[in-house]
Design a protein around this motif. Sequence first.
Motif, mmCIF file in Angstrom:
data_model
loop_
_atom_site.group_PDB
_atom_site.id
_atom_site.type_symbol
_atom_site.label_atom_id
_atom_site.label_comp_id
_atom_site.label_asym_id
_atom_site.label_seq_id
_atom_site.Cartn_x
_atom_site.Cartn_y
_atom_site.Cartn_z
ATOM 1 N N UNK A 1 0.852 -1.194 0.000
ATOM 2 C CA UNK A 1 0.000 0.000 0.000
ATOM 3 C C UNK A 1 0.887 1.243 0.000
ATOM 4 N N UNK A 2 0.649 2.117 -0.970
ATOM 5 C CA UNK A 2 1.405 3.363 -1.081
ATOM 6 C C UNK A 2 0.441 4.534 -0.984
ATOM 7 N N UNK A 3 0.703 5.457 -0.058
ATOM 8 C CA UNK A 3 -0.104 6.671 0.073
ATOM 9 C C UNK A 3 0.472 7.754 -0.821
ATOM 10 N N UNK A 4 -0.373 8.329 -1.682
ATOM 11 C CA UNK A 4 0.030 9.464 -2.505
ATOM 12 C C UNK A 4 -0.632 10.702 -1.912
ATOM 13 N N UNK A 5 0.171 11.548 -1.291
ATOM 14 C CA UNK A 5 -0.337 12.738 -0.610
ATOM 15 C C UNK A 5 -0.181 13.921 -1.555
ATOM 16 N N UNK A 6 -1.277 14.310 -2.200
ATOM 17 C CA UNK A 6 -1.215 15.358 -3.210
ATOM 18 C C UNK A 6 -2.350 16.352 -3.076
ATOM 19 N N UNK A 7 -2.423 17.263 -4.044
ATOM 20 C CA UNK A 7 -3.443 18.317 -3.998
ATOM 21 C C UNK A 7 -4.458 18.208 -5.112
ATOM 22 N N UNK B 1 -1.054 -1.036 -4.438
ATOM 23 C CA UNK B 1 -2.355 -0.407 -4.203
ATOM 24 C C UNK B 1 -2.101 1.042 -3.823
ATOM 25 N N UNK B 2 -2.232 1.933 -4.798
ATOM 26 C CA UNK B 2 -2.011 3.364 -4.566
ATOM 27 C C UNK B 2 -3.299 3.981 -4.027
ATOM 28 N N UNK B 3 -3.198 4.691 -2.919
ATOM 29 C CA UNK B 3 -4.361 5.337 -2.312
ATOM 30 C C UNK B 3 -4.101 6.830 -2.208
ATOM 31 N N UNK B 4 -5.088 7.616 -2.652
ATOM 32 C CA UNK B 4 -4.917 9.057 -2.808
ATOM 33 C C UNK B 4 -5.439 9.778 -1.569
ATOM 34 N N UNK C 1 2.794 1.171 3.517
ATOM 35 C CA UNK C 1 4.161 0.659 3.432
ATOM 36 C C UNK C 1 5.120 1.678 2.826
ATOM 37 N N UNK C 2 4.583 2.749 2.248
ATOM 38 C CA UNK C 2 5.424 3.803 1.664
ATOM 39 C C UNK C 2 4.560 5.037 1.421
ATOM 40 N N UNK C 3 5.230 6.191 1.313
ATOM 41 C CA UNK C 3 4.535 7.467 1.094
ATOM 42 C C UNK C 3 5.189 8.173 -0.080
ATOM 43 N N UNK C 4 4.361 8.671 -0.980
ATOM 44 C CA UNK C 4 4.853 9.437 -2.131
ATOM 45 C C UNK C 4 4.184 10.807 -2.125
ATOM 46 N N UNK C 5 4.982 11.858 -2.233
ATOM 47 C CA UNK C 5 4.450 13.220 -2.340
ATOM 48 C C UNK C 5 4.841 13.766 -3.712
ATOM 49 N N UNK C 6 3.854 13.975 -4.593
ATOM 50 C CA UNK C 6 4.143 14.392 -5.968
ATOM 51 C C UNK C 6 4.300 15.895 -6.110
ATOM 52 N N UNK C 7 4.494 16.339 -7.348
ATOM 53 C CA UNK C 7 4.651 17.755 -7.633
ATOM 54 C C UNK C 7 3.341 18.506 -7.591
ATOM 55 N N UNK C 8 3.422 19.788 -7.867
ATOM 56 C CA UNK C 8 2.246 20.648 -7.859
ATOM 57 C C UNK C 8 2.686 22.098 -7.878
ATOM 58 N N UNK C 9 1.718 22.988 -7.998
ATOM 59 C CA UNK C 9 2.005 24.422 -8.037
ATOM 60 C C UNK C 9 1.104 25.136 -7.033
ATOM 61 N N UNK C 10 1.628 26.182 -6.413
ATOM 62 C CA UNK C 10 0.832 26.959 -5.474
ATOM 63 C C UNK C 10 0.972 26.467 -4.041
ATOM 64 N N UNK C 11 0.514 27.309 -3.105
ATOM 65 C CA UNK C 11 0.717 27.036 -1.684
ATOM 66 C C UNK C 11 -0.299 26.063 -1.102
ATOM 67 N N UNK C 12 -1.461 25.957 -1.732
ATOM 68 C CA UNK C 12 -2.516 25.121 -1.157
ATOM 69 C C UNK C 12 -2.024 23.683 -0.950
ATOM 70 N N UNK C 13 -2.209 23.191 0.271
ATOM 71 C CA UNK C 13 -1.859 21.815 0.584
ATOM 72 C C UNK C 13 -0.412 21.571 0.949
ATOM 73 N N UNK C 14 0.437 22.596 0.853
ATOM 74 C CA UNK C 14 1.866 22.362 1.075
ATOM 75 C C UNK C 14 2.193 22.041 2.529
ATOM 76 N N UNK C 15 1.500 22.672 3.482
ATOM 77 C CA UNK C 15 1.772 22.359 4.887
ATOM 78 C C UNK C 15 1.430 20.903 5.175
ATOM 79 N N UNK C 16 0.411 20.385 4.506
ATOM 80 C CA UNK C 16 0.068 18.974 4.662
ATOM 81 C C UNK C 16 1.135 18.068 4.082
ATOM 82 N N UNK C 17 1.733 18.486 2.975
ATOM 83 C CA UNK C 17 2.813 17.699 2.382
ATOM 84 C C UNK C 17 4.043 17.699 3.293
#
Length: 547
Positions: free
Chosen positions: A291-297, A324-327, A346-362
């Motif tokens: 299971x991989x968590x993708x923490x994105x915006x 199993x990727x979960x968003x 079992x792992x965490x992935x934080x992808x790219x993005x633009x702007x400040x929204x959600x960055x503190x969560x990342x």
Amino acid sequence: MARYIFITGGVVSSLGKGLASAALGALLQARGYSVRLRKLDPYLNVDPGTMSPFEHGEVFVTDDGAETDLDLGHYERFTGVSARKTDSISSGRIYSNVLEKERRGDYLGKTIQVVPHVTNEIKDFLKIGADECDFMLCEIGGTVGDIEGLPFFEAIRQFIHERPRGECILMHLTLLPYLAASGELKTKPTQHSVKELQSIGLAPDVLVCRSEHPIPEREREKIALFCNVRKEAVIPAYDLKTIYEAPLAYHREGLDQAVLDAFGIAPAPRPNLTRWEDVMDRLTNAEGMVRVAIVGKYTQLEDAYKSIAEALTHGGMANRVRVKAEWIDAEIFEREDPAPYLEGFHAILVPGGFGERGTEGKIRAAQFAREKQIPYLGICLGMQMAVIEASRNLAGINDAGSEEFDHEAGGKRFTPVVYHLKEWVQGNHRVERKTTDDKGGTMRLGAYTASLAEGSKVAQVYGATAIEERHRHRYEVDIRYREQLQACGLSFSGMSPDGRLPEIVEYPDHPWFIGVQFHPELKSKPFEPHPLFADFVRAAVDVSRLV
């Protein structure tokens, strides 16, 4: 000279023209032919670079720095042929080129019209690279009948008539809707779609019919009769469990043979489908799951991270496990403790993005991965957030942040550990940018070389100390904080060749924590998983065995 295959769609959008084009390209390769695929988009944006991911999905970047439609990602993943700027064109780019020529006086004062000036520009684009491959596959975005697509269809009509007979064919994708009340597949929408094509001077040689139900023989015969195609050229396209089944599925239905027959190529070379049989074996005979968590915006639309999702699948195939990727929406962690959401992954992935929204969560996701010793892969903004997290919580720079966020807020709230890059070296020349430049021209785009530290984790993963990866970003980690952060355990293990720009960071004493400024997902393929994703999933497998 290349033979041309034009791929169009009718009835409804999102039928899978891009996937069908990619699968056909793979099948032609399996028969020994060389291919190139390109996309013609009717929208008036010059490119999708400034579109919201919610509007258009992810932006796929080529080695030469083009921001393109996500279908080019499918093309690369299925054929392994690297896309170029000339493989993606939009109405906006076409009209822009025409208007630039008009302003320069290239048309000698003539009245500029859609025909012939716009259509000639499209035809000139189609001819680029025609001597480099056996088949050129050109997908036209949108649906036949859309007003914005008419210049492209007219250009294709002219192009086909100007080429020698037998050098161009047209493949048309349509939908066969099923009426549950009567228990029937309806062919009339397909007939009307073909009639629309015929009204503008085009006729399909191959029909690909999407359907959720088996297409009876009598319906294929009916479609062939009323649409003026051979019955063998009516190809069923059913829903699949995975997109990587498409080459084998289309081959079973005879798509590649129908295309070669339309060109009059006989006898056709026998296909070697070993590559795709191995791909399906790895997908269907997985020996575990992680299971991989993708923490994105942009988690509400998975197409916003299409290449990442596919690269994770490829990493799973390399390890014979299912990923199993979960968003997870990064904004949740700005209000709540991330632990209840991230424990069990079992792992965490934080992808790219633009702007400040959600960055503190990342940032909090990166902190959780660092402290809990969970494998972490930060991509682009995900790397920058990991650096800011280390700056705040390890290096004592409590107000560490990005110049991007200050620029949005109109004030200085942060110590800019991440800053806007004003100039850099690309190849043999210097590039300069300003924050006031057009949005589409302020980024470091395309392939750049990075030098990896000897003995680093990334050097072991790549098996090399010099790599080339694709970039798409405006902001960079400031090298001035390197010593301070390395003293806290964050190693700058990948740098630009001139030593000015951090490309990769890692924690040597962490089981697996790597942040990269580039986008490795863009170069991953099912038959050639990207080494970073393959090793990231391997690390996740190790965690799963400890739980």
